[in-house]
Write a protein that holds these residues in place. Sequence first.
Motif, PDB file in Angstrom:
ATOM      1  N   ARG A   1       0.822  -1.225  -0.035  1.00  0.00           N
ATOM      2  CA  ARG A   1      -0.171   0.228   0.191  1.00  0.00           C
ATOM      3  C   ARG A   1       0.791   1.191  -0.074  1.00  0.00           C
ATOM      4  NH1 ARG A   1      -1.307  -3.639   3.500  1.00  0.00           N
ATOM      5  NH2 ARG A   1      -0.805  -2.466   5.458  1.00  0.00           N
ATOM      6  N   ALA A   2       0.483   2.105  -0.828  1.00  0.00           N
ATOM      7  CA  ALA A   2       1.348   3.315  -0.932  1.00  0.00           C
ATOM      8  C   ALA A   2       0.404   4.625  -0.828  1.00  0.00           C
ATOM      9  CB  ALA A   2       2.113   3.654  -1.990  1.00  0.00           C
ATOM     10  N   ARG A   3       0.986   5.769  -0.101  1.00  0.00           N
ATOM     11  CA  ARG A   3      -0.051   6.975   0.067  1.00  0.00           C
ATOM     12  C   ARG A   3       0.966   8.085  -0.208  1.00  0.00           C
ATOM     13  NH1 ARG A   3      -0.630   6.056   5.063  1.00  0.00           N
ATOM     14  NH2 ARG A   3       0.656   7.630   5.924  1.00  0.00           N
ATOM     15  N   LYS A   4       0.234   8.953  -0.946  1.00  0.00           N
ATOM     16  CA  LYS A   4       1.092  10.247  -1.422  1.00  0.00           C
ATOM     17  C   LYS A   4       0.841  11.284  -0.295  1.00  0.00           C
ATOM     18  CE  LYS A   4       1.997  11.744  -5.487  1.00  0.00           C
ATOM     19  NZ  LYS A   4       1.825  12.056  -6.550  1.00  0.00           N
ATOM     20  N   MET A   5       1.826  12.118   0.203  1.00  0.00           N
ATOM     21  CA  MET A   5       1.670  12.840   1.329  1.00  0.00           C
ATOM     22  C   MET A   5       2.181  14.314   0.613  1.00  0.00           C
ATOM     23  SD  MET A   5       2.450  10.928   4.701  1.00  0.00           S
ATOM     24  CE  MET A   5       4.154  10.587   4.105  1.00  0.00           C
ATOM     25  N   GLY A   6       1.584  14.852  -0.192  1.00  0.00           N
ATOM     26  CA  GLY A   6       2.262  15.819  -0.968  1.00  0.00           C
ATOM     27  C   GLY A   6       3.327  15.392  -2.003  1.00  0.00           C
ATOM     28  N   PRO A   7       4.504  15.864  -1.896  1.00  0.00           N
ATOM     29  CA  PRO A   7       5.222  15.198  -2.884  1.00  0.00           C
ATOM     30  C   PRO A   7       6.182  13.912  -2.332  1.00  0.00           C
ATOM     31  CG  PRO A   7       6.418  17.134  -1.890  1.00  0.00           C
ATOM     32  CD  PRO A   7       4.928  16.933  -1.400  1.00  0.00           C
ATOM     33  N   PHE A   8       5.475  13.559  -1.084  1.00  0.00           N
ATOM     34  CA  PHE A   8       6.108  12.359  -0.467  1.00  0.00           C
ATOM     35  C   PHE A   8       5.412  11.308  -0.584  1.00  0.00           C
ATOM     36  CE2 PHE A   8       7.764  16.246   1.687  1.00  0.00           C
ATOM     37  CZ  PHE A   8       8.952  16.273   1.288  1.00  0.00           C
ATOM     38  N   ILE A   9       6.017   9.858  -0.330  1.00  0.00           N
ATOM     39  CA  ILE A   9       5.279   8.777  -0.417  1.00  0.00           C
ATOM     40  C   ILE A   9       5.635   7.949   0.766  1.00  0.00           C
ATOM     41  CG2 ILE A   9       5.010   6.419  -1.653  1.00  0.00           C
ATOM     42  CD1 ILE A   9       5.955   8.235  -4.224  1.00  0.00           C
ATOM     43  N   ALA A  10       4.485   7.394   1.415  1.00  0.00           N
ATOM     44  CA  ALA A  10       4.571   6.364   2.444  1.00  0.00           C
ATOM     45  C   ALA A  10       4.267   5.137   2.029  1.00  0.00           C
ATOM     46  CB  ALA A  10       3.576   6.839   3.562  1.00  0.00           C
ATOM     47  N   LEU A  11       5.225   3.899   2.140  1.00  0.00           N
ATOM     48  CA  LEU A  11       4.767   2.634   1.870  1.00  0.00           C
ATOM     49  C   LEU A  11       4.406   1.915   3.032  1.00  0.00           C
ATOM     50  CD1 LEU A  11       8.035   2.068  -0.524  1.00  0.00           C
ATOM     51  CD2 LEU A  11       5.526   2.894  -1.125  1.00  0.00           C
ATOM     52  N   HIS A  12       3.645   1.000   2.980  1.00  0.00           N
ATOM     53  CA  HIS A  12       3.300  -0.056   3.966  1.00  0.00           C
ATOM     54  C   HIS A  12       3.226  -1.593   2.883  1.00  0.00           C
ATOM     55  CE1 HIS A  12       2.150   3.268   6.814  1.00  0.00           C
ATOM     56  NE2 HIS A  12       1.946   3.746   5.650  1.00  0.00           N
ATOM     57  N   PHE A  13       3.767  -2.544   3.688  1.00  0.00           N
ATOM     58  CA  PHE A  13       3.846  -3.709   3.188  1.00  0.00           C
ATOM     59  C   PHE A  13       3.988  -4.872   4.220  1.00  0.00           C
ATOM     60  CE2 PHE A  13       8.114  -2.065   2.130  1.00  0.00           C
ATOM     61  CZ  PHE A  13       8.890  -3.084   2.585  1.00  0.00           C
ATOM     62  N   ASP A  14       3.767  -6.188   3.811  1.00  0.00           N
ATOM     63  CA  ASP A  14       4.200  -7.207   4.406  1.00  0.00           C
ATOM     64  C   ASP A  14       5.426  -7.889   4.162  1.00  0.00           C
ATOM     65  OD1 ASP A  14       1.963  -7.248   5.969  1.00  0.00           O
ATOM     66  OD2 ASP A  14       0.883  -8.664   4.629  1.00  0.00           O
ATOM     67  N   LEU A  15       6.530  -7.968   4.637  1.00  0.00           N
ATOM     68  CA  LEU A  15       7.671  -8.514   4.445  1.00  0.00           C
ATOM     69  C   LEU A  15       7.515 -10.127   4.573  1.00  0.00           C
ATOM     70  CD1 LEU A  15      10.593  -8.189   3.105  1.00  0.00           C
ATOM     71  CD2 LEU A  15      11.038  -7.557   5.452  1.00  0.00           C
ATOM     72  N   LEU A  16       7.939 -11.122   3.773  1.00  0.00           N
ATOM     73  CA  LEU A  16       7.906 -12.473   3.820  1.00  0.00           C
ATOM     74  C   LEU A  16       9.383 -12.772   4.245  1.00  0.00           C
ATOM     75  CD1 LEU A  16       5.240 -13.290   1.479  1.00  0.00           C
ATOM     76  CD2 LEU A  16       4.801 -12.655   3.780  1.00  0.00           C
ATOM     77  N   LEU A  17       9.609 -13.364   5.393  1.00  0.00           N
ATOM     78  CA  LEU A  17      10.999 -13.786   5.524  1.00  0.00           C
ATOM     79  C   LEU A  17      11.173 -15.179   5.736  1.00  0.00           C
ATOM     80  CD1 LEU A  17      12.157 -10.923   8.053  1.00  0.00           C
ATOM     81  CD2 LEU A  17      12.413 -11.178   5.518  1.00  0.00           C
ATOM     82  N   GLU A  18      12.383 -15.624   5.636  1.00  0.00           N
ATOM     83  CA  GLU A  18      12.721 -16.982   6.020  1.00  0.00           C
ATOM     84  C   GLU A  18      12.261 -17.395   7.694  1.00  0.00           C
ATOM     85  OE1 GLU A  18      13.616 -20.605   5.695  1.00  0.00           O
ATOM     86  OE2 GLU A  18      14.318 -19.568   4.141  1.00  0.00           O
ATOM     87  N   PRO A  19      11.430 -18.706   7.697  1.00  0.00           N
ATOM     88  CA  PRO A  19      10.805 -18.697   9.162  1.00  0.00           C
ATOM     89  C   PRO A  19      11.817 -19.196  10.169  1.00  0.00           C
ATOM     90  CG  PRO A  19       9.635 -20.151   7.531  1.00  0.00           C
ATOM     91  CD  PRO A  19      10.899 -19.396   6.799  1.00  0.00           C
ATOM     92  N   SER A  20      12.983 -19.605   9.707  1.00  0.00           N
ATOM     93  CA  SER A  20      13.949 -20.127  10.823  1.00  0.00           C
ATOM     94  C   SER A  20      14.712 -18.819  11.250  1.00  0.00           C
ATOM     95  CB  SER A  20      15.030 -21.040  10.074  1.00  0.00           C
ATOM     96  OG  SER A  20      15.594 -20.506   9.137  1.00  0.00           O
ATOM     97  N   LEU A  21      14.403 -17.622  10.894  1.00  0.00           N
ATOM     98  CA  LEU A  21      15.331 -16.528  11.283  1.00  0.00           C
ATOM     99  C   LEU A  21      15.060 -16.265  12.873  1.00  0.00           C
ATOM    100  CD1 LEU A  21      15.080 -13.881   8.580  1.00  0.00           C
ATOM    101  CD2 LEU A  21      16.950 -15.637   9.038  1.00  0.00           C
ATOM    102  N   ASN A  22      16.116 -15.710  13.716  1.00  0.00           N
ATOM    103  CA  ASN A  22      15.721 -15.360  14.968  1.00  0.00           C
ATOM    104  C   ASN A  22      15.386 -14.025  14.859  1.00  0.00           C
ATOM    105  OD1 ASN A  22      17.994 -13.826  15.101  1.00  0.00           O
ATOM    106  ND2 ASN A  22      19.270 -15.825  15.958  1.00  0.00           N
ATOM    107  N   VAL A  23      14.948 -13.408  16.113  1.00  0.00           N
ATOM    108  CA  VAL A  23      14.701 -11.991  16.315  1.00  0.00           C
ATOM    109  C   VAL A  23      15.641 -10.851  16.015  1.00  0.00           C
ATOM    110  CG1 VAL A  23      13.560 -10.278  17.775  1.00  0.00           C
ATOM    111  CG2 VAL A  23      12.802 -12.478  18.049  1.00  0.00           C
ATOM    112  N   PRO A  24      16.977 -11.087  16.292  1.00  0.00           N
ATOM    113  CA  PRO A  24      17.717  -9.981  15.761  1.00  0.00           C
ATOM    114  C   PRO A  24      18.147 -10.109  14.361  1.00  0.00           C
ATOM    115  CG  PRO A  24      18.702 -10.771  17.617  1.00  0.00           C
ATOM    116  CD  PRO A  24      17.435 -11.797  17.399  1.00  0.00           C
ATOM    117  N   GLU A  25      18.017 -11.416  13.702  1.00  0.00           N
ATOM    118  CA  GLU A  25      18.089 -11.359  12.274  1.00  0.00           C
ATOM    119  C   GLU A  25      17.040 -10.817  11.545  1.00  0.00           C
ATOM    120  OE1 GLU A  25      20.794 -15.581  12.163  1.00  0.00           O
ATOM    121  OE2 GLU A  25      18.443 -15.716  12.288  1.00  0.00           O
ATOM    122  N   VAL A  26      15.626 -11.012  12.004  1.00  0.00           N
ATOM    123  CA  VAL A  26      14.633 -10.387  11.540  1.00  0.00           C
ATOM    124  C   VAL A  26      14.455  -8.758  11.493  1.00  0.00           C
ATOM    125  CG1 VAL A  26      12.032 -10.316  11.803  1.00  0.00           C
ATOM    126  CG2 VAL A  26      13.252 -12.533  12.026  1.00  0.00           C
ATOM    127  N   ALA A  27      15.080  -8.564  12.771  1.00  0.00           N
ATOM    128  CA  ALA A  27      15.145  -6.929  12.899  1.00  0.00           C
ATOM    129  C   ALA A  27      16.211  -6.497  11.806  1.00  0.00           C
ATOM    130  CB  ALA A  27      15.559  -6.460  14.350  1.00  0.00           C
TER     131      ALA A  27
END
Length: 160
Positions: free
Chosen positions: A100-126
């Motif tokens: 999903r993307a939203r324009k805010m004047g000349p700027f753009i905000a992006l929102h999306f789901d990032l699908l990661l390898e399930p075996s990652l630990n929390v620091p790796e995900v971050a």
Amino acid sequence: GKRTGSVSTMANASHHRADGLASLVVLVGILGAQMGWVFADPLAGLLVVAVIFRAAFNIMVQSFHDLTDGVPDFGDVNIHTLLNDAMRTNSNAKSYANLRARKMGPFIALHFDLLLEPSLNVPEVARVQQDVRQHLLHANQAITEVAINVLPATAAMTAD
């Protein structure tokens, strides 16, 4: 307008182009009527209506796209291309979804789901999340906000 991403500036430029073209058509219509062409003036009037309608329609389509949170067009750079480039920078990032993307004047905000390898630990995900966010923020200066929801790739794929 295109350089700054200002819809109002682009609409104003479109308005000026339509005015110039309409003035030219009116001049040709008047000259044609003066030369005895009976249909020159009414034809010029119809052409002016068509020019104004086209300009208004283009402005309406762009405004509707912006109001319905359509993915904004960067011109030369496609958001999906930027996201795919970001995916290639890290082998643990498998895919993305629900962009999903939203324009805010000349700027753009992006929102999306990032699908990661399930075996990652929390620091790796971050770390992967931060790498993808930084890649997008540096890829185009119009992108000022990137909100990422992280999901394991297998859970997201089975949910579809």
